[in-house]
Design a protein around this motif. Sequence first.
Motif, mmCIF file in Angstrom:
data_model
loop_
_atom_site.group_PDB
_atom_site.id
_atom_site.type_symbol
_atom_site.label_atom_id
_atom_site.label_comp_id
_atom_site.label_asym_id
_atom_site.label_seq_id
_atom_site.Cartn_x
_atom_site.Cartn_y
_atom_site.Cartn_z
ATOM 1 N N GLU A 101 0.854 -1.185 0.000
ATOM 2 C CA GLU A 101 0.000 0.000 0.000
ATOM 3 C C GLU A 101 0.893 1.239 0.000
ATOM 4 O O GLU A 101 1.851 1.327 0.761
ATOM 5 N N ALA A 102 0.574 2.213 -0.847
ATOM 6 C CA ALA A 102 1.358 3.443 -0.897
ATOM 7 C C ALA A 102 0.965 4.333 0.281
ATOM 8 O O ALA A 102 -0.178 4.764 0.389
ATOM 9 N N GLY A 103 1.892 4.587 1.189
ATOM 10 C CA GLY A 103 1.605 5.394 2.361
ATOM 11 C C GLY A 103 1.818 6.879 2.086
ATOM 12 O O GLY A 103 2.685 7.263 1.292
ATOM 13 N N PRO A 104 1.038 7.744 2.715
ATOM 14 C CA PRO A 104 1.217 9.188 2.521
ATOM 15 C C PRO A 104 2.584 9.642 3.038
ATOM 16 O O PRO A 104 3.058 9.165 4.071
ATOM 17 N N GLY A 105 3.199 10.537 2.271
ATOM 18 C CA GLY A 105 4.485 11.072 2.673
ATOM 19 C C GLY A 105 5.675 10.197 2.332
ATOM 20 O O GLY A 105 6.805 10.529 2.673
ATOM 21 N N ILE A 106 5.428 9.075 1.666
ATOM 22 C CA ILE A 106 6.507 8.150 1.309
ATOM 23 C C ILE A 106 6.722 8.215 -0.201
ATOM 24 O O ILE A 106 5.906 7.718 -0.978
ATOM 25 N N LEU A 107 7.772 8.875 -0.604
ATOM 26 C CA LEU A 107 8.119 9.021 -2.025
ATOM 27 C C LEU A 107 6.962 9.581 -2.840
ATOM 28 O O LEU A 107 6.674 9.122 -3.946
ATOM 29 N N ASP A 108 6.286 10.609 -2.285
ATOM 30 C CA ASP A 108 5.145 11.190 -2.980
ATOM 31 C C ASP A 108 5.525 11.792 -4.331
ATOM 32 O O ASP A 108 4.674 11.926 -5.222
ATOM 33 N N ASP A 109 6.788 12.176 -4.493
ATOM 34 C CA ASP A 109 7.205 12.839 -5.727
ATOM 35 C C ASP A 109 7.721 11.869 -6.780
ATOM 36 O O ASP A 109 8.233 12.293 -7.814
ATOM 37 N N LEU A 110 7.584 10.568 -6.550
ATOM 38 C CA LEU A 110 8.097 9.587 -7.501
ATOM 39 C C LEU A 110 6.995 8.654 -7.987
ATOM 40 O O LEU A 110 6.099 8.285 -7.226
ATOM 41 N N ASP A 111 7.078 8.286 -9.262
ATOM 42 C CA ASP A 111 6.250 7.215 -9.812
ATOM 43 C C ASP A 111 7.048 5.928 -9.958
ATOM 44 O O ASP A 111 6.478 4.848 -10.100
ATOM 45 N N ALA A 112 8.365 6.043 -9.973
ATOM 46 C CA ALA A 112 9.200 4.856 -10.155
ATOM 47 C C ALA A 112 10.570 5.095 -9.548
ATOM 48 O O ALA A 112 11.096 6.204 -9.600
ATOM 49 N N ASP A 113 11.120 4.042 -8.959
ATOM 50 C CA ASP A 113 12.501 4.070 -8.468
ATOM 51 C C ASP A 113 13.183 2.846 -9.060
ATOM 52 O O ASP A 113 12.842 1.708 -8.724
ATOM 53 N N VAL A 114 14.112 3.077 -9.975
ATOM 54 C CA VAL A 114 14.745 1.996 -10.721
ATOM 55 C C VAL A 114 16.235 1.959 -10.401
ATOM 56 O O VAL A 114 16.934 2.943 -10.607
ATOM 57 N N VAL A 115 16.700 0.843 -9.881
ATOM 58 C CA VAL A 115 18.120 0.654 -9.581
ATOM 59 C C VAL A 115 18.629 -0.489 -10.448
ATOM 60 O O VAL A 115 18.263 -1.646 -10.247
ATOM 61 N N GLY A 116 19.449 -0.166 -11.440
ATOM 62 C CA GLY A 116 19.947 -1.175 -12.354
ATOM 63 C C GLY A 116 21.203 -1.850 -11.844
ATOM 64 O O GLY A 116 21.855 -1.382 -10.912
ATOM 65 N N THR A 117 21.539 -2.967 -12.468
ATOM 66 C CA THR A 117 22.776 -3.666 -12.134
ATOM 67 C C THR A 117 23.961 -2.962 -12.787
ATOM 68 O O THR A 117 23.829 -2.318 -13.829
ATOM 69 N N ARG A 118 25.116 -3.089 -12.166
ATOM 70 C CA ARG A 118 26.355 -2.672 -12.808
ATOM 71 C C ARG A 118 27.386 -3.756 -12.541
ATOM 72 O O ARG A 118 27.927 -3.859 -11.446
ATOM 73 N N PRO A 119 27.624 -4.601 -13.549
ATOM 74 C CA PRO A 119 28.585 -5.698 -13.346
ATOM 75 C C PRO A 119 29.909 -5.183 -12.793
ATOM 76 O O PRO A 119 30.331 -4.076 -13.147
ATOM 77 N N PRO A 120 30.534 -5.955 -11.895
ATOM 78 C CA PRO A 120 30.217 -7.339 -11.542
ATOM 79 C C PRO A 120 29.134 -7.502 -10.471
ATOM 80 O O PRO A 120 28.782 -8.627 -10.148
ATOM 81 N N ASN A 121 28.642 -6.396 -9.913
ATOM 82 C CA ASN A 121 27.576 -6.526 -8.928
ATOM 83 C C ASN A 121 26.266 -6.871 -9.622
ATOM 84 O O ASN A 121 25.925 -6.280 -10.648
ATOM 85 N N GLY A 122 25.529 -7.834 -9.079
ATOM 86 C CA GLY A 122 24.321 -8.297 -9.745
ATOM 87 C C GLY A 122 23.033 -7.934 -9.031
ATOM 88 O O GLY A 122 21.983 -8.490 -9.347
#
Length: 365
Positions: A101-122
């Motif tokens: 459930e999306a709580g009020p005040g929690i990342l209200d300014d974002l629709d997406a948070d994307v953290v990609g891989t960067r080898p060698p970290n997977g």
Amino acid sequence: SRVLLESEVRRHVADNPKVRFLGRHDIVGLLTSEDRSTVTGARVAPRGTADHQPIDLAAGLVVDATGRGSRAGVWMRELGYPAPEVTTVDAGVSYVTRLFEAGPGILDDLDADVVGTRPPNGRSGVALRVEGGRWTVTLAGQNGEEPPADPDGWLAYARTLPTQGIAQIIEQCEPIGPVLPYRFPGSRWVRWERLSRRPDSFVVIGDAVCSFNPVYGQGMSSAAHQALRLREVLEQHGTVGIGARSARAFAEVVATPWALATGIDRRFPGMPRKPLPERILDRYIDRLLEVATGDRTVAVAFARVLNLLAPPPSLLAPAVAWRVLGPGSAARVRDARQRRSPRIAVAEPATTVAPSVVAPSVVAG
């Protein structure tokens, strides 16, 4: 969410009076002309009945959209044709998804948070705001990394990512339903376009042609592009030679997302060393992603390529390359690195996408 998207697609298809769904049946083989040169239908068997009496469905065109588990190669051999060769790139991906459930005040300014891989970290993760005031959160790992399925371990894994938005959602929002794990062995391209002989009036499409590492979210976009190309081929040529024509068209569609997905996977340890031009391009993309965390123009350019709305060379266009390599880019890279959490630096770089940059329905691709 994918559930909403697929239900809407199904609803629209069901509204077409020319379409009839035949559920709870298994496809057991193809029907062909006497000389086996043309596919004339499919044989299906109902599930859950004592006799399992098969049903023959006649058709002028048969399209196999049964996904990665397609038996089309087996059917080709049964009909006396060669099975297509298969190209694979191991990914060893495991990922875990849960709704919150999306709580009020929690990342209200974002629709997406994307953290990609960067080898060698997977390690990677993505949180997407979806309908019903919810977040769908996925944590993924490859190259030996595996997100745990227990809630405490899941949160600890999320905290190792270089930005803390995903961990904040997991920690502060109310979970909905169970933690759902999934494993994916690797990207797989069935080279239908290389067959020298095949029966006519039979088309293989979607994941049955090529299935990608799901971390990059390109399977549905690729299938949609293939459907458009199939329509073009039918409008131009009808069903004459449709198998070979569609296979060549689909190979053109698949080539771009295949290069994007496997290009990253081939950077992990144990893979053959890339040629120098590819390594230089990888360095450029690394810098582009760092700049994108604070530059809307670059972020949109990358999202368009990732979601198959623009060709990869567009990332080398002067307007983008200047922002990535020009005098002002150093400050953007420095700001991006400073915004990362000091607690861990194993998963850089991360891309946080603001609502004005790309909507979750686009990222979900």
